[in-house]
Scaffold this motif. Structure first.
Motif, short mmCIF file in Angstrom:
data_model
loop_
_atom_site.label_atom_id
_atom_site.label_comp_id
_atom_site.label_asym_id
_atom_site.label_seq_id
_atom_site.Cartn_x
_atom_site.Cartn_y
_atom_site.Cartn_z
N UNK A 98 -12.71 97.46 75.04
CA UNK A 98 -11.92 98.64 74.71
C UNK A 98 -11.15 99.08 75.95
N UNK A 99 -9.90 99.46 75.77
CA UNK A 99 -9.06 99.89 76.89
C UNK A 99 -9.42 101.30 77.32
N UNK A 100 -9.46 101.48 78.64
CA UNK A 100 -9.61 102.79 79.24
C UNK A 100 -8.65 102.84 80.43
N UNK A 101 -7.88 103.92 80.56
CA UNK A 101 -6.94 103.99 81.69
C UNK A 101 -7.68 103.93 83.03
N UNK A 102 -7.05 103.35 84.01
CA UNK A 102 -7.65 103.23 85.34
C UNK A 102 -8.10 104.58 85.88
N UNK A 103 -7.34 105.64 85.58
CA UNK A 103 -7.70 106.98 86.07
C UNK A 103 -9.00 107.49 85.49
N UNK A 104 -9.45 106.93 84.37
CA UNK A 104 -10.69 107.35 83.73
C UNK A 104 -11.84 106.37 83.94
N UNK A 105 -11.59 105.30 84.68
CA UNK A 105 -12.61 104.27 84.91
C UNK A 105 -13.63 104.81 85.90
N UNK A 106 -14.81 105.15 85.42
CA UNK A 106 -15.80 105.81 86.28
C UNK A 106 -16.45 104.85 87.29
N UNK A 107 -16.36 103.57 87.04
CA UNK A 107 -16.94 102.60 87.99
C UNK A 107 -16.11 102.51 89.27
N UNK A 108 -14.87 102.98 89.25
CA UNK A 108 -14.01 102.87 90.43
C UNK A 108 -14.60 103.57 91.65
N UNK A 109 -15.36 104.64 91.46
CA UNK A 109 -15.92 105.32 92.62
C UNK A 109 -17.01 104.48 93.29
N UNK A 110 -17.50 103.46 92.61
CA UNK A 110 -18.51 102.58 93.21
C UNK A 110 -17.87 101.40 93.95
N UNK A 111 -16.59 101.15 93.70
CA UNK A 111 -15.96 99.96 94.27
C UNK A 111 -14.70 100.24 95.07
N UNK A 112 -14.21 101.48 95.01
CA UNK A 112 -12.95 101.81 95.69
C UNK A 112 -13.11 103.10 96.49
N UNK A 113 -12.24 103.28 97.45
CA UNK A 113 -12.19 104.53 98.18
C UNK A 113 -11.43 105.55 97.32
N UNK A 114 -12.12 106.61 96.92
CA UNK A 114 -11.51 107.63 96.07
C UNK A 114 -11.75 109.01 96.67
N UNK A 115 -10.88 109.99 96.37
CA UNK A 115 -11.05 111.34 96.90
C UNK A 115 -12.29 112.03 96.31
N UNK A 116 -12.76 113.04 97.01
CA UNK A 116 -13.98 113.75 96.62
C UNK A 116 -13.97 114.26 95.18
N UNK A 117 -12.86 114.85 94.69
CA UNK A 117 -12.87 115.30 93.29
C UNK A 117 -13.11 114.15 92.30
N UNK A 118 -12.59 112.97 92.61
CA UNK A 118 -12.79 111.81 91.74
C UNK A 118 -14.26 111.36 91.79
N UNK A 119 -14.88 111.42 92.98
CA UNK A 119 -16.30 111.07 93.10
C UNK A 119 -17.13 112.01 92.25
N UNK A 120 -16.81 113.29 92.28
CA UNK A 120 -17.54 114.28 91.47
C UNK A 120 -17.36 113.98 89.98
N UNK A 121 -16.10 113.71 89.57
CA UNK A 121 -15.82 113.37 88.18
C UNK A 121 -16.64 112.15 87.74
N UNK A 122 -16.64 111.13 88.58
CA UNK A 122 -17.39 109.90 88.25
C UNK A 122 -18.88 110.18 88.15
#
Length: 130
Positions: A98-122
């Protein structure tokens, strides 16, 4: 995820060189699919077997298309046969990509450098933060 909480995850360096983004995403989906198959088996052993397909969320539409339609991408025919495992599981309704936009991919905080608000969202989406 089960009941709103993450129960398993891992990050792994791919040992095979991909020739395209689609191929790299597809190879990652195969690994995630194997984890889904293992989880379905263990849940079945515990008496929680389900007959509905498990959802595999992906942010690459080309990789989703390749997993659903074996004839769609002739330039992927060089893939190792073991990677066709995912197509088989999709065809037999065990896994539903199933497609999910990259901005909503919660696994990204485990594999990419993301800002603090994104880490909280994930963290909230994984069920590890309230």
């Amino acid at each position: 995820m089960i009941a709103g909480g993450a129960i398993g995850w891992y990050s792994k360096l791919q040992t095979i060189v991909a020739l395209s983004i689609t191929e790299a995403e597809y190879m990652a989906a195969v690994e995630a699919g194997k984890e889904i198959a293992w989880m379905r088996n263990i849940l079945s052993e515990f008496g929680y077997g389900g007959h509905l397909p498990s959802t595999l969320k992906m942010d690459n539409q080309s990789a989703i298309t390749v997993s659903k339609n074996p004839e769609h991408h002739s330039h992927m025919k060089h893939l190792d046969l073991r990677l066709y495992w995912l197509r088989d599981k999709v065809e037999h309704s065990m896994i539903h990509p199933d497609f999910i936009p990259t901005t909503e991919m919660i696994a990204n905080c485990l594999t990419k450098s993301v800002p603090a608000p994104k880490v909280r969202f994930c963290g909230e989406q994984m069920g590890v933060l309230a």
